[in-house]
Design a protein around this motif. Structure first.
Motif, PDB file in Angstrom:
ATOM      1  N   LEU A   1      10.533  -3.665  -4.056  1.00 41.79           N
ATOM      2  CA  LEU A   1       9.486  -3.229  -3.136  1.00 41.79           C
ATOM      3  C   LEU A   1       8.093  -3.573  -3.662  1.00 41.79           C
ATOM      4  CD1 LEU A   1      10.869   0.259  -1.995  1.00 41.79           C
ATOM      5  CD2 LEU A   1      10.833  -1.884  -0.707  1.00 41.79           C
TER       6      LEU A   1
ATOM      7  N   GLN B   1       5.095  -6.100  -1.821  1.00 43.70           N
ATOM      8  CA  GLN B   1       3.813  -5.572  -1.395  1.00 43.70           C
ATOM      9  C   GLN B   1       2.814  -6.698  -1.147  1.00 43.70           C
ATOM     10  OE1 GLN B   1       2.219  -2.543  -3.941  1.00 43.70           O
ATOM     11  NE2 GLN B   1       4.066  -1.265  -3.836  1.00 43.70           N
TER      12      GLN B   1
ATOM     13  N   ALA C   1       0.196   3.040   2.504  1.00 41.82           N
ATOM     14  CA  ALA C   1       0.931   3.120   3.768  1.00 41.82           C
ATOM     15  C   ALA C   1       0.002   3.255   4.961  1.00 41.82           C
ATOM     16  CB  ALA C   1       1.899   4.301   3.734  1.00 41.82           C
TER      17      ALA C   1
ATOM     18  N   SER D   1      -5.182  -1.236   4.294  1.00 39.91           N
ATOM     19  CA  SER D   1      -5.203  -2.445   3.473  1.00 39.91           C
ATOM     20  C   SER D   1      -6.468  -3.221   3.836  1.00 39.91           C
ATOM     21  CB  SER D   1      -3.952  -3.297   3.730  1.00 39.91           C
ATOM     22  OG  SER D   1      -3.995  -3.859   5.034  1.00 39.91           O
TER      23      SER D   1
ATOM     24  N   VAL E   1       1.952   4.274  17.335  1.00 39.88           N
ATOM     25  CA  VAL E   1       3.067   3.363  17.043  1.00 39.88           C
ATOM     26  C   VAL E   1       3.679   2.850  18.340  1.00 39.88           C
ATOM     27  CG1 VAL E   1       5.351   3.179  16.003  1.00 39.88           C
ATOM     28  CG2 VAL E   1       3.537   4.441  14.818  1.00 39.88           C
TER      29      VAL E   1
ATOM     30  N   MET F   1       1.253  -5.705  13.349  1.00 39.87           N
ATOM     31  CA  MET F   1       2.253  -5.466  12.306  1.00 39.87           C
ATOM     32  C   MET F   1       1.602  -5.000  11.009  1.00 39.87           C
ATOM     33  SD  MET F   1       4.934  -8.605  12.892  1.00 39.87           S
ATOM     34  CE  MET F   1       5.590  -8.963  14.523  1.00 39.87           C
ATOM     35  N   SER F   2       0.432  -5.554  10.695  1.00 46.97           N
ATOM     36  CA  SER F   2      -0.251  -5.134   9.474  1.00 46.97           C
ATOM     37  C   SER F   2      -0.691  -3.673   9.567  1.00 46.97           C
ATOM     38  CB  SER F   2      -1.456  -6.035   9.202  1.00 46.97           C
ATOM     39  OG  SER F   2      -2.460  -5.869  10.191  1.00 46.97           O
TER      40      SER F   2
ATOM     41  N   LEU G   1       0.996  -1.346  11.211  1.00 48.85           N
ATOM     42  CA  LEU G   1       2.197  -0.524  11.101  1.00 48.85           C
ATOM     43  C   LEU G   1       2.668  -0.405   9.662  1.00 48.85           C
ATOM     44  CD1 LEU G   1       4.446  -1.548  14.142  1.00 48.85           C
ATOM     45  CD2 LEU G   1       3.084   0.518  13.856  1.00 48.85           C
ATOM     46  N   LEU G   2       2.654  -1.522   8.920  1.00 51.08           N
ATOM     47  CA  LEU G   2       3.141  -1.534   7.540  1.00 51.08           C
ATOM     48  C   LEU G   2       2.125  -2.239   6.639  1.00 51.08           C
ATOM     49  CD1 LEU G   2       6.877  -2.504   8.208  1.00 51.08           C
ATOM     50  CD2 LEU G   2       6.031  -0.262   7.473  1.00 51.08           C
TER      51      LEU G   2
ATOM     52  N   LYS H   1       1.196  -1.853   3.726  1.00 53.97           N
ATOM     53  CA  LYS H   1       1.571  -2.027   2.327  1.00 53.97           C
ATOM     54  C   LYS H   1       2.388  -3.297   2.113  1.00 53.97           C
ATOM     55  CE  LYS H   1       3.110   0.881  -1.528  1.00 53.97           C
ATOM     56  NZ  LYS H   1       3.634   2.222  -1.897  1.00 53.97           N
ATOM     57  N   TYR H   2       3.106  -3.728   3.158  1.00 54.26           N
ATOM     58  CA  TYR H   2       4.014  -4.866   3.000  1.00 54.26           C
ATOM     59  C   TYR H   2       3.707  -6.034   3.938  1.00 54.26           C
ATOM     60  CZ  TYR H   2       6.659  -1.385   0.417  1.00 54.26           C
ATOM     61  OH  TYR H   2       7.038  -0.422  -0.488  1.00 54.26           O
ATOM     62  N   ILE H   3       2.881  -5.813   4.942  1.00 54.24           N
ATOM     63  CA  ILE H   3       2.574  -6.885   5.893  1.00 54.24           C
ATOM     64  C   ILE H   3       1.063  -6.994   6.044  1.00 54.24           C
ATOM     65  CG2 ILE H   3       2.841  -7.725   8.260  1.00 54.24           C
ATOM     66  CD1 ILE H   3       5.422  -6.210   8.481  1.00 54.24           C
TER      67      ILE H   3
END
Length: 555
Positions: free
Chosen positions: A5, A9, A21, A24, A115, A355-356, A358-359, A361-363
């Motif tokens: 994970l 990131q 979360a 960003s 969401v 998408m960024s 929503l997530l 931390k990862y997108i």
């Protein structure tokens, strides 16, 4: 799993706090250094949205339901003016508080409720990315055919049920390969793609309409432009005119929902107001160019060739000389550049932004754009467009779900919150946020959206499946979708918040002036710069390939 994970990131410079979360670099409010879009960029943005293949052939819908050419011109003009006005008011959260649409939707829906809004827009971005990419592929096929006419001699091994041929698929693959690198452009550089797309679009359409009208000869205009009146009885003409205005507004709804994503990069609020309202003109001109071009070529080619690809192919087949082939190639190239700009800016960037959010931390936006692109291929757009009439009608009718989102957003910004937004609380969960509502969901928004959608569902189902018969009244309610769904959600949002106010929001609104709220936003952005950004635009997505740190880049 924890190590995996961490590797997944979103990368960030060494002296920058890692994404969380909730926030960003791509999700936070835009700092001053990244606000680089001046008014020409916004004119170019809406010119790119206007001068494309879909808008060029919009007049066919109005003519098909019985309007005359001049009635079509009036209906589209009114529709574009209304749409541009809505674009401006919907962009205010981005222009004044530098937030994207996914973040702005938290104002009225709460963090959890937003969401649902974002997922709707992600779905739309994916579908339209695939569709627009396929149309761009058709333009690439036209260009390849102009260079190598023998491309049509390639044996077609693809089943007819797919809705495409092997040469067309080759064009699609080439277009996809050319388009893909543009997904890596940062917002700062993205405006240059907008400039290129707008210029190529307006030039190719202007040249095409001038050529068509100047060379039609004694044959004159076809039946597309007739001197007679509409064949519709007066009792239906008015409703069809209103429906045409609604179709025009609907064609811009997807871009209207996305406008905050670009407005937040405005150099100053005034950069995105008058310039965006002026966007009605290129949208209307493209509709006019389309009608005139098809009318001027109808007698020459024996039919109304509303498909731009079919029109260019007919031009080449009528006179296969080298000069005509060169003209067809450059026309296809102009439409292709416009299509790349439209698809990257209008679909992949919006999908990536959603998408960024929503997530985060990862997108980031770039990863989201790539995901949007890949999923846009998975939906098999060539197959969807093989039943083009029903599919395009259904996608246009999807505005019944989108327009209430705009009504709720505009009502909250201008009336409920009185243009006073506590931006820091949009990135906070729990009761510490004044936009938390109940478990992150504002039930008032759910009610307003549902009530705004419900009356239009029968008409929507009839569009999706014509075998479903609905009453005349239900059809006419659907004809008013762009107006009624917005107004119902707008009014009901205000009424519900007056009847059931959120006290912490009321206290904040009453204790701040607009200037104070905006000053607090700037202060919050300055605080975020210490952890999530720097005073300059770093394009730090390059960190995925081992880019230098902030200190190294400054040196």
């Amino acid at each position: 799993m924890e190590s995996l994970l961490q590797k997944l990131q979103v990368p960030h410079p060494l002296n920058e706090a890692p994404p969380t979360a909730l926030i960003s670099h791509d999700v936070k409010p835009i700092e001053k250094a990244r606000r680089v879009w001046a008014w020409p960029a916004f004119i170019a943005l809406w010119s790119t949205v206007a001068f494309n293949m879909s808008n060029f052939q919009m007049g066919s819908s109005m003519l098909a339901i019985g309007l005359t050419w001049w009635q079509t011109f009036i209906a589209t003009l009114i529709g574009h003016v209304l749409a541009s006005a809505l674009v401006v008011v919907a962009s205010f959260p981005g222009l004044y508080y530098y937030i994207s649409f996914p973040v702005a939707s938290r104002i009225g829906w709460g963090y959890t409720g937003s969401v649902f809004v974002v997922l709707n827009r992600i779905l739309l971005s994916i579908v339209w990315f695939g569709v627009q990419a396929w149309q761009g592929g058709m333009m690439t096929y036209v260009c390849l055919r102009a260079i190598w006419p023998s491309i049509d001699n390639i044996p077609n091994t693809i089943p007819t049920r797919t809705g495409m041929t092997l040469p067309q698929f080759v064009g699609f693959i080439v277009f996809f390969v050319i388009e893909f690198p543009f997904l890596f452009l940062s917002p700062r550089k993205l405006r240059y793609l907008v400039y290129a797309g707008s210029v190529s679009g307006v030039v190719v359409q202007l040249v095409l309409v001038i050529w068509a009208c100047a060379t039609m000869g004694a044959a004159g205009f076809g039946s597309v432009i007739s001197t007679g009146s509409s064949a519709l009885p007066s009792s239906q003409l008015g409703w069809m005119f209103v429906y045409s205005v609604m179709l025009t507004v609907s064609s811009v709804t997807s871009g209207t929902v996305s406008v905050c994503d670009y407005a937040r990069f405005a150099r100053r609020p005034s950069s995105g107001t008058y310039s965006q309202f002026a966007g009605f003109l290129p949208g209307w001109l493209s509709n006019v160019f389309g009608v005139l071009t098809i009318a001027a070529t109808q007698n020459r080619y024996g039919s109304q060739l509303w498909s731009v690809a079919s029109l260019l192919i007919a031009m080449q087949d009528a006179d296969g000389g080298s000069g005509t082939r060169a003209a067809v190639f450059f026309a296809g190239l102009g439409f292709g550049i416009s299509q790349i700009s439209l698809n990257v800016v209008g679909n992949s960037f919006s999908g990536g932004t959603d998408m960024s959010a929503l997530l985060p931390k990862y997108i980031n936006i770039r990863r989201g754009q790539i995901i949007t692109c890949l999923l846009g291929l998975v939906i098999n757009p060539w197959y969807l467009l093989s039943g083009a009439v029903i599919f395009v009608s259904a996608m246009s009718a999807y505005t019944i779900f989108l327009q209430p989102f705009l009504g709720i957003l505009v009502a909250h910004y201008f009336v409920v919150q009185k243009c006073r937004i506590k931006v820091s609380d949009l990135y906070t969960t729990g009761k510490e946020s004044i936009y938390w509502y109940s478990f992150g969901l504002n039930w008032r928004a759910v009610v307003a959206w549902s009530v705004a959608v419900a009356p239009h569902l029968p008409g929507f189902l009839n569009i999706v499946n014509p075998e479903i018969h609905v009453s005349v009244g239900a059809s006419r309610v659907y004809y008013l979708t762009s107006f009624t769904s917005f107004l119902i959600s707008f009014a009901l949002t205000i009424i519900l918040h007056l009847a059931f106010p959120v006290q912490v929001q009321t206290d904040y609104v009453n204790s701040r002036s607009r200037d104070q709220a905006r000053d607090e936003c700037e202060e919050y952005i300055d605080e975020m710069d210490l952890g999530f950004g720097t005073p300059q635009d770093l394009d730090f997505e390059k960190a995925e390939g081992g880019a230098e740190t902030v200190e190294e880049k400054q040196l």
